[in-house]
Scaffold this active site. Structure first.
Site, short mmCIF file in Angstrom:
data_model
loop_
_atom_site.label_atom_id
_atom_site.label_comp_id
_atom_site.label_asym_id
_atom_site.label_seq_id
_atom_site.Cartn_x
_atom_site.Cartn_y
_atom_site.Cartn_z
CG ASN A 9 34.24 46.05 -0.74
OD1 ASN A 9 34.67 47.24 -1.14
ND2 ASN A 9 33.23 45.92 0.00
CG ASP A 11 33.48 49.89 -0.36
OD1 ASP A 11 32.83 49.80 -1.66
OD2 ASP A 11 32.88 49.27 0.58
CG HIS A 12 38.56 50.22 1.78
ND1 HIS A 12 38.34 51.33 2.42
CD2 HIS A 12 37.97 49.19 2.17
CE1 HIS A 12 37.32 50.81 3.49
NE2 HIS A 12 37.28 49.38 3.33
NE ARG A 20 47.19 64.61 -0.47
CZ ARG A 20 48.12 64.47 -1.36
NH1 ARG A 20 48.39 64.78 -2.36
NH2 ARG A 20 49.34 64.45 -0.64
CG HIS A 45 29.13 49.82 1.92
ND1 HIS A 45 29.17 49.56 3.29
CD2 HIS A 45 27.76 50.49 2.01
CE1 HIS A 45 28.32 49.79 4.14
NE2 HIS A 45 27.34 50.39 3.29
NE ARG A 51 32.22 56.06 6.38
CZ ARG A 51 32.28 55.42 7.72
NH1 ARG A 51 33.01 54.52 7.95
NH2 ARG A 51 31.24 55.65 8.69
CG HIS A 52 34.04 53.94 0.96
ND1 HIS A 52 32.75 53.64 0.55
CD2 HIS A 52 34.10 53.29 2.28
CE1 HIS A 52 32.07 52.56 1.53
NE2 HIS A 52 33.09 52.43 2.58
CD GLU A 72 29.17 45.41 0.93
OE1 GLU A 72 29.32 46.44 1.75
OE2 GLU A 72 29.74 44.53 0.67
CB THR A 102 34.74 48.56 8.63
OG1 THR A 102 34.29 47.52 7.59
CG2 THR A 102 35.09 47.80 9.84
CD GLU A 153 28.56 39.19 1.94
OE1 GLU A 153 28.24 39.54 0.96
OE2 GLU A 153 29.77 39.81 2.22
CG HIS A 196 33.87 42.71 7.40
ND1 HIS A 196 34.71 42.88 8.42
CD2 HIS A 196 33.20 43.51 7.11
CE1 HIS A 196 34.53 44.23 8.62
NE2 HIS A 196 33.55 44.58 7.85
N GLY A 218 37.70 42.99 0.15
CA GLY A 218 38.21 44.16 -0.24
C GLY A 218 39.39 44.67 0.40
CG HIS A 219 40.68 46.88 4.67
ND1 HIS A 219 41.72 46.54 5.49
CD2 HIS A 219 40.92 48.39 4.42
CE1 HIS A 219 42.17 47.73 5.81
NE2 HIS A 219 41.78 48.79 5.22
#
Ligand code: PXP
Length: 248
Positions: A9, A11-12, A20, A45, A51-52, A72, A102, A153, A196, A218-219
């Site tokens: 993932n 996303d981050h 920025r 996602h 937001r991301h 997602e 999250t 999932e 997750h 991901g994270h």
């Protein structure tokens, strides 16, 4: 290679870029590196508040990826239209609250069967593999089958949180629940994924579950990439997943 797929993932990477408002770090570059590092798929996602991941990121991912994209989304009309335009390999339906940091809980499939069945049918008709992101709750697994999802999932967030807090009894109880539900879901003919909050410390027991065919992570990987680089961070996760698989 084992039969357990790793979906990375990204996303981050977009979270850091958006801090920025510029163009870097580029989530597409991360996705291509993840592919080279052995990711079997890329997960992104597209949140309602963007937001991301952005709409342009999804356009880009669809254009450049050689591995499947798992998109997602929340079960909204806007997201259904976007998914039907792109027809990604997989669509994972997640609950979404604007104020959450999250994806906090699992999807309430059982309370929304009619709406979700109508949401899922066109996606399946378009050739997408549809999954629902659910907590370890038998009612949700049964409902997932009724609404036409091909995949569940399982939300591993609670299991990981208990581990982090050092509440190992609660962690092991949650793992038991996940184990039972993975077996139950297979008896209903559902494919089982999980994800997750997974880290190097928590991935092994989940990778060990024979019914689980894919982990979406991901994270932790993106955070770990700060210290060791993205490719080694992914390789180590892959190694631990394989180790868990061998321990079955
Ligand atoms: N699976 C689903 C359905 C998710 O919503 C997320 C978080 O976006 C993940 C997996 C990955 O979770 P994490 O980023 O904590 O590894």
């Amino acid at each position: 290679m084992t039969d357990l797929r790793l979906g990375v993932n990204i996303d981050h990477v977009a979270t850091v870029r958006n801090a920025r408002g510029g163009a870097y770090p580029d989530p597409l570059r991360a996705a291509k590196l993840a592919e080279d590092a052995g990711a079997d798929g890329i997960t992104a996602h597209l949140r309602e508040d963007r937001r991301h991941i952005s709409d342009a990121d999804i356009d880009g991912l669809m254009a450049v990826l050689d591995v499947p994209l798992n998109l997602e989304i929340a079960a909204t009309k806007e997201m259904q239209v976007i998914a039907l335009r792109h027809k990604p390999h997989a669509v994972c339906i997640v609950p979404e609250k604007r104020e959450e940091l999250t994806t906090e809980g699992g999807l309430e499939v059982a309370h929304e069967e009619n709406r979700l069945a109508h949401f899922i049918a066109p996606l399946r008709d378009a050739g997408c593999k549809v999954s629902v992101f659910i907590a370890a709750d038998k009612r949700q697994v049964e409902a997932a089958q009724r609404v036409g999802a091909q995949v569940i999932e399982l939300h591993t967030g609670a299991y990981c949180d208990f581990h982090t807090k050092g509440d190992f009894a609660a962690r092991d109880a949650e793992l038991q629940k996940l184990t039972k539900l993975a077996t139950f879901a297979r008896t209903l003919g559902l494919e089982v994924h999980a994800g997750h909050g997974l880290t190097y410390d928590t991935v092994l027991p989940i990778a060990r579950l024979p019914e689980v065919q894919e982990l979406n992570i991901g994270h932790f990987i993106i955070g770990e990439a700060i210290f060791r680089g993205l490719t080694p961070a992914i390789s180590e996760m892959r190694r631990l997943m394989d180790e868990g698989r061998d321990l079955r």
